[in-house]
Write a protein that holds these residues in place. Structure first.
Motif, PDB file in Angstrom:
ATOM      1  N   GLU A  19     -49.072  67.759  -6.022  1.00  9.15           N
ATOM      2  CA  GLU A  19     -48.325  67.171  -7.139  1.00  9.15           C
ATOM      3  C   GLU A  19     -48.765  67.809  -8.439  1.00  9.15           C
ATOM      4  OE1 GLU A  19     -48.458  62.862  -9.193  1.00  9.15           O
ATOM      5  OE2 GLU A  19     -47.993  62.860  -7.059  1.00  9.15           O
ATOM      6  N   ASP A  20     -47.802  68.145  -9.274  1.00  6.81           N
ATOM      7  CA  ASP A  20     -48.067  68.694 -10.600  1.00  6.81           C
ATOM      8  C   ASP A  20     -47.836  67.584 -11.611  1.00  6.81           C
ATOM      9  OD1 ASP A  20     -48.041  69.993 -13.064  1.00  6.81           O
ATOM     10  OD2 ASP A  20     -47.014  71.751 -12.288  1.00  6.81           O
ATOM     11  N   ASP A  23     -44.697  68.021 -14.348  1.00  2.46           N
ATOM     12  CA  ASP A  23     -43.289  67.762 -14.050  1.00  2.46           C
ATOM     13  C   ASP A  23     -43.085  66.738 -12.936  1.00  2.46           C
ATOM     14  OD1 ASP A  23     -43.919  69.185 -11.745  1.00  2.46           O
ATOM     15  OD2 ASP A  23     -42.837  70.969 -12.361  1.00  2.46           O
ATOM     16  N   GLU A  25     -43.437  66.895  -9.943  1.00  2.00           N
ATOM     17  CA  GLU A  25     -42.903  67.463  -8.709  1.00  2.00           C
ATOM     18  C   GLU A  25     -43.913  67.239  -7.590  1.00  2.00           C
ATOM     19  OE1 GLU A  25     -42.018  71.936  -7.288  1.00  2.00           O
ATOM     20  OE2 GLU A  25     -41.155  71.355  -9.210  1.00  2.00           O
ATOM     21  N   ARG A  26     -43.445  66.794  -6.426  1.00  2.00           N
ATOM     22  CA  ARG A  26     -44.334  66.471  -5.314  1.00  2.00           C
ATOM     23  C   ARG A  26     -43.810  67.106  -4.023  1.00  2.00           C
ATOM     24  NH1 ARG A  26     -46.015  60.340  -4.272  1.00  2.00           N
ATOM     25  NH2 ARG A  26     -47.172  60.810  -6.150  1.00  2.00           N
ATOM     26  N   LYS A  42     -49.171  77.250  -6.765  1.00  3.36           N
ATOM     27  CA  LYS A  42     -48.535  76.522  -7.876  1.00  3.36           C
ATOM     28  C   LYS A  42     -49.404  76.566  -9.136  1.00  3.36           C
ATOM     29  CE  LYS A  42     -46.005  72.295  -8.787  1.00  3.36           C
ATOM     30  NZ  LYS A  42     -44.757  72.983  -9.055  1.00  3.36           N
TER      31      LYS A  42
END
Length: 74
Positions: A19-20, A23, A25-26, A42
């Motif tokens: 996960e970031d 953003d 995003e996962r 990433k």
């Protein structure tokens, strides 16, 4: 400039999540190794910090000496 953190962490179902926090995003992976590889990729792409969490509080270390990225140690 470091702007985000990429987290590699265990999921409740036995999978691993990347996960970031920038953003939200996962992505899920079947193994820890796959998740770490995706997390490294990433983090490098986004110039982010990579944080790898484990299933326990035991300390784990990674040796990047022979990966071609880290400087060689004497």
């Amino acid at each position: 400039m470091i702007g985000s953190t990429v987290h590699v962490m265990p999921a409740a179902d036995g999978e691993w999540t990347v996960e970031d926090d920038k953003d939200a995003e996962r992505a899920s992976y079947a193994s820890r190794a796959e998740a770490i590889a995706a997390g490294v990729h990433k983090a490098l792409e986004n110039e982010a910090v990579l944080l790898i969490l484990g299933r326990t509080n035991a300390r784990s270390e990674f040796d990047f000496c022979n990966c071609g990225v880290a400087p060689k140690r004497n």
